[in-house]
Design a protein around this motif. Structure first.
Motif, PDB file in Angstrom:
ATOM      1  N   UNK A  17       3.124  -0.338  14.765  1.00 31.93           N
ATOM      2  CA  UNK A  17       2.462   0.300  15.905  1.00 31.93           C
ATOM      3  C   UNK A  17       1.106   0.906  15.577  1.00 31.93           C
ATOM      4  N   UNK A  18       0.644   0.752  14.324  1.00 34.50           N
ATOM      5  CA  UNK A  18      -0.703   1.286  14.009  1.00 34.50           C
ATOM      6  C   UNK A  18      -1.737   0.259  14.464  1.00 34.50           C
ATOM      7  N   UNK A  19      -2.645   0.729  15.252  1.00 32.55           N
ATOM      8  CA  UNK A  19      -3.720  -0.114  15.753  1.00 32.55           C
ATOM      9  C   UNK A  19      -4.436  -0.795  14.564  1.00 32.55           C
ATOM     10  N   UNK A  20      -4.780  -2.080  14.699  1.00 27.90           N
ATOM     11  CA  UNK A  20      -5.299  -2.820  13.533  1.00 27.90           C
ATOM     12  C   UNK A  20      -6.634  -2.250  13.044  1.00 27.90           C
ATOM     13  N   UNK A  21      -7.440  -1.765  13.970  1.00 29.66           N
ATOM     14  CA  UNK A  21      -8.733  -1.188  13.552  1.00 29.66           C
ATOM     15  C   UNK A  21      -8.510   0.081  12.718  1.00 29.66           C
ATOM     16  N   UNK A  22      -7.568   0.918  13.194  1.00 27.59           N
ATOM     17  CA  UNK A  22      -7.246   2.141  12.455  1.00 27.59           C
ATOM     18  C   UNK A  22      -6.658   1.780  11.089  1.00 27.59           C
ATOM     19  N   UNK A  23      -5.815   0.770  11.048  1.00 30.15           N
ATOM     20  CA  UNK A  23      -5.189   0.372   9.784  1.00 30.15           C
ATOM     21  C   UNK A  23      -6.257  -0.043   8.766  1.00 30.15           C
ATOM     22  N   UNK A  24      -7.257  -0.801   9.231  1.00 30.50           N
ATOM     23  CA  UNK A  24      -8.359  -1.217   8.351  1.00 30.50           C
ATOM     24  C   UNK A  24      -9.106   0.010   7.830  1.00 30.50           C
ATOM     25  N   UNK A  25      -9.376   0.957   8.750  1.00 31.12           N
ATOM     26  CA  UNK A  25     -10.097   2.174   8.347  1.00 31.12           C
ATOM     27  C   UNK A  25      -9.292   2.943   7.294  1.00 31.12           C
ATOM     28  N   UNK A  50      -7.329   1.813   5.126  1.00 30.73           N
ATOM     29  CA  UNK A  50      -7.426   1.138   3.819  1.00 30.73           C
ATOM     30  C   UNK A  50      -8.827   1.328   3.228  1.00 30.73           C
ATOM     31  N   UNK A  51      -9.815   1.058   4.088  1.00 29.22           N
ATOM     32  CA  UNK A  51     -11.206   1.156   3.609  1.00 29.22           C
ATOM     33  C   UNK A  51     -11.547   2.555   3.106  1.00 29.22           C
ATOM     34  N   UNK A  52     -11.067   3.555   3.795  1.00 30.33           N
ATOM     35  CA  UNK A  52     -11.401   4.938   3.440  1.00 30.33           C
ATOM     36  C   UNK A  52     -10.376   5.553   2.488  1.00 30.33           C
ATOM     37  N   UNK A  53      -9.520   4.700   1.948  1.00 28.15           N
ATOM     38  CA  UNK A  53      -8.620   5.078   0.858  1.00 28.15           C
ATOM     39  C   UNK A  53      -7.588   6.148   1.217  1.00 28.15           C
ATOM     40  N   UNK A  54      -7.177   6.147   2.493  1.00 27.85           N
ATOM     41  CA  UNK A  54      -5.985   6.916   2.854  1.00 27.85           C
ATOM     42  C   UNK A  54      -4.766   6.128   2.348  1.00 27.85           C
ATOM     43  N   UNK A  55      -4.893   4.806   2.441  1.00 22.92           N
ATOM     44  CA  UNK A  55      -3.865   3.915   1.903  1.00 22.92           C
ATOM     45  C   UNK A  55      -4.443   3.235   0.665  1.00 22.92           C
ATOM     46  N   UNK A  56      -3.673   3.241  -0.423  1.00 25.32           N
ATOM     47  CA  UNK A  56      -4.193   2.702  -1.684  1.00 25.32           C
ATOM     48  C   UNK A  56      -3.140   1.776  -2.290  1.00 25.32           C
ATOM     49  N   UNK A  89       0.857  -1.208   0.000  1.00 27.68           N
ATOM     50  CA  UNK A  89       0.000   0.000   0.000  1.00 27.68           C
ATOM     51  C   UNK A  89       0.889   1.253   0.000  1.00 27.68           C
ATOM     52  N   UNK A  90       0.315   2.322  -0.454  1.00 26.04           N
ATOM     53  CA  UNK A  90       1.027   3.607  -0.375  1.00 26.04           C
ATOM     54  C   UNK A  90       0.040   4.657   0.151  1.00 26.04           C
ATOM     55  N   UNK A  91       0.612   5.749   0.617  1.00 28.45           N
ATOM     56  CA  UNK A  91      -0.241   6.850   1.093  1.00 28.45           C
ATOM     57  C   UNK A  91      -0.858   7.529  -0.131  1.00 28.45           C
ATOM     58  N   UNK A  92      -2.171   7.690  -0.119  1.00 29.63           N
ATOM     59  CA  UNK A  92      -2.850   8.333  -1.246  1.00 29.63           C
ATOM     60  C   UNK A  92      -2.351   9.761  -1.413  1.00 29.63           C
TER      61      UNK A  92
END
Ligand code: SF4
Ligand code: SF4
Length: 454
Positions: free
Chosen positions: A50-58, A60-66, A1-4
């Motif tokens: 160290x990124x909380x797994x719930x935040x990491x999913x969010x 990805x889902x919200x396309x901060x990470x693409x 993934x990369x930062x959008x």
């Protein structure tokens, strides 16, 4: 993934008590999240430790990470095209009257006492039936615009009855709204509009308090209109039908150097007259219209953007409805949607609702055609219909702009007139992100308090 690349963020928010935090916003999904200051930097270098797994999913889902390989501009444009192809509402704008009682200096139209005849209404109907046969639609949406549409009310009523019957026959949803100066919007007419024509949303322009509005939005014979329009708004918003039918009046304030001082007093006036929680308000800059120099007194963009934050905050504090954050825009406006058309009182067809009755745009390349002529004669490349090609060519700043997914290019007409159409959000998004955060927080607190006492 990369930062959008489609990410906006506030500065660190320590000053407002949010220590080591900032708000990040994905324009690809119009989603904001409060995060640690260090997060964006870590995401940018691919450090996800160290990124909380719930935040990491969010993220990805919200396309901060693409996906790393994704061409984001191409992806956004492709999503826009798909959304347009799948759009299931046929949306039309009809300007059934070439007349208007007002003579606002910034208007680019030439008015005359022409109203859509029965023959023209039949042509509106035939064209809509034809367009509905071209693909599957679940709904029909009509915007009534002018001139002043209510000067052509009998045409609106006849046409609405036909359109509503058509939608009913086909089991389609029918919705309608109107841009009106509000001068004729008396309770009796309002009731008919809501009950018979199913018009539920009204945009009415008020340019500050009477002191400034009555210098600008005067009748053609120079008479004041503020008191009449505000009385109409007060009367109709007090009716039970307004509440029961969920009607909505949106007050638009057109602003430049000559009247921005009257916006605060207008907000006070709206509050003092009990219109809070009944109407919404929004603020717009005055721009040139087809070379009429209406934008000569425009406020500098950054100044307007700062004032807009103050006005929105004041509205919020006074319980006047506002909209703070933009949404994902799959289509900039009707101009680029091939199946979205504007009809005037003569049966002319355009792509943009600012074209009818205009000396600059009324004829020539801006005209798609006339409903009385065969569709084979229509100009499918009329002005603005090629907005997506202009966008993709890089002729405007939009192709490389972080705001593109929520903006779409602002107003294509402005760009072709040589005026960058960037909305105030481009200048004041940091403040808006923060305002939106505090509004949501307050509303959550209220909800929790209500739940606790129930
Ligand atoms: S081109 Fe501009 S003025 Fe015309 S419909 Fe689109 S947003 Fe409105
Ligand atoms: S109009 Fe301005 S803010 Fe909107 S996408 Fe184009 S360059 Fe960006």
């Amino acid at each position: 993934m990369k930062l959008s690349k489609y990410i906006l963020s506030t500065d660190p928010l320590d000053e407002v008590g949010l220590y080591n935090k900032q708000i990040i916003f994905s324009t690809r999904t119009a989603t904001s999240i409060l995060v640690d200051n260090s997060l964006l930097g870590n995401l940018a270098v691919g450090n996800y430790d160290g990124i909380d797994s719930e935040l990491f999913e969010t993220l990805k889902q919200k396309e901060f990470l693409v996906p790393v390989e994704q061409d984001e501009f191409a992806h956004v444009i492709s999503q826009n095209k798909t959304a347009k192809e799948q759009g299931n509402f046929l949306s039309m704008t009809i300007q059934p009257s070439a007349n208007c009682q007002l003579g606002c200096h910034y208007c680019g139209q030439t008015h005359s006492k022409h109203y859509a005849s029965d023959a023209v209404i039949d042509k509106y109907y035939e064209r809509i039936v034809y367009l509905l046969s071209q693909k599957h639609y679940d709904g029909l949406a009509i915007t009534w615009y002018g001139g002043e549409p209510l000067t052509g009310y009998s045409s609106i009523k006849k046409a609405s009855e036909k359109f509503i019957a058509l939608a009913n026959e086909r089991g389609m949803t029918y919705i309608s709204d109107m841009v009106t100066n509000g001068l004729s919007l008396k309770p009796k007419l309002f009731t008919e509009l809501v009950e018979v024509c199913k018009v539920k949303t009204f945009q009415i322009t008020i340019d500050g308090t009477a002191e400034s509005h009555d210098q600008r939005r005067i009748t053609k014979t120079g008479e004041a209109t503020f008191d009449i329009i505000m009385k109409n708004i007060k009367d109709v918003t007090s009716m039970s039908i307004y509440r029961e039918q969920r009607a909505q009046i949106n007050i638009r304030v057109n602003i430049d150097k000559t009247n921005y001082q009257y916006v605060d007093p207008l907000i006070d006036y709206v509050k003092d007259n009990g219109l809070q929680r009944k109407v919404s308000m929004y603020f717009a800059t005055i721009v040139d219209f087809g070379g009429n120099d209406a934008g000569k007194d425009s406020l500098p963009k950054n100044f307007f953007a700062d004032k807009e934050i103050e006005w929105l905050l004041k509205c919020y504090e006074n319980d006047i409805f506002i909209s703070v954050m933009p949404k994902r825009q799959y289509s900039v406006c009707m101009a680029e949607k091939q199946d979205s058309e504007v009809y005037d009182a003569f049966g002319n067809i355009y792509a943009c609702w600012e074209f009818p009755y205009s000396e600059t745009y009324g004829s020539g390349d801006s005209l798609i055609g006339n409903l009385f002529f065969p569709k084979e004669t229509y100009n499918t490349n009329a002005t603005l219909r090629n907005w997506n090609e202009i966008l993709e060519s890089g002729a405007t700043w939009c192709k490389t702009c972080t705001h593109l997914p929520i903006c779409g290019g602002g107003c294509p007409k402005s760009w072709i007139e040589g005026t960058p159409a960037c909305p105030p959000f481009k200048s004041n998004y940091k403040d808006k992100l923060l305002l939106d955060y505090f509004i949501k927080k307050k509303s959550d607190e209220k909800r929790l308090a209500a739940e606790a006492t129930s």
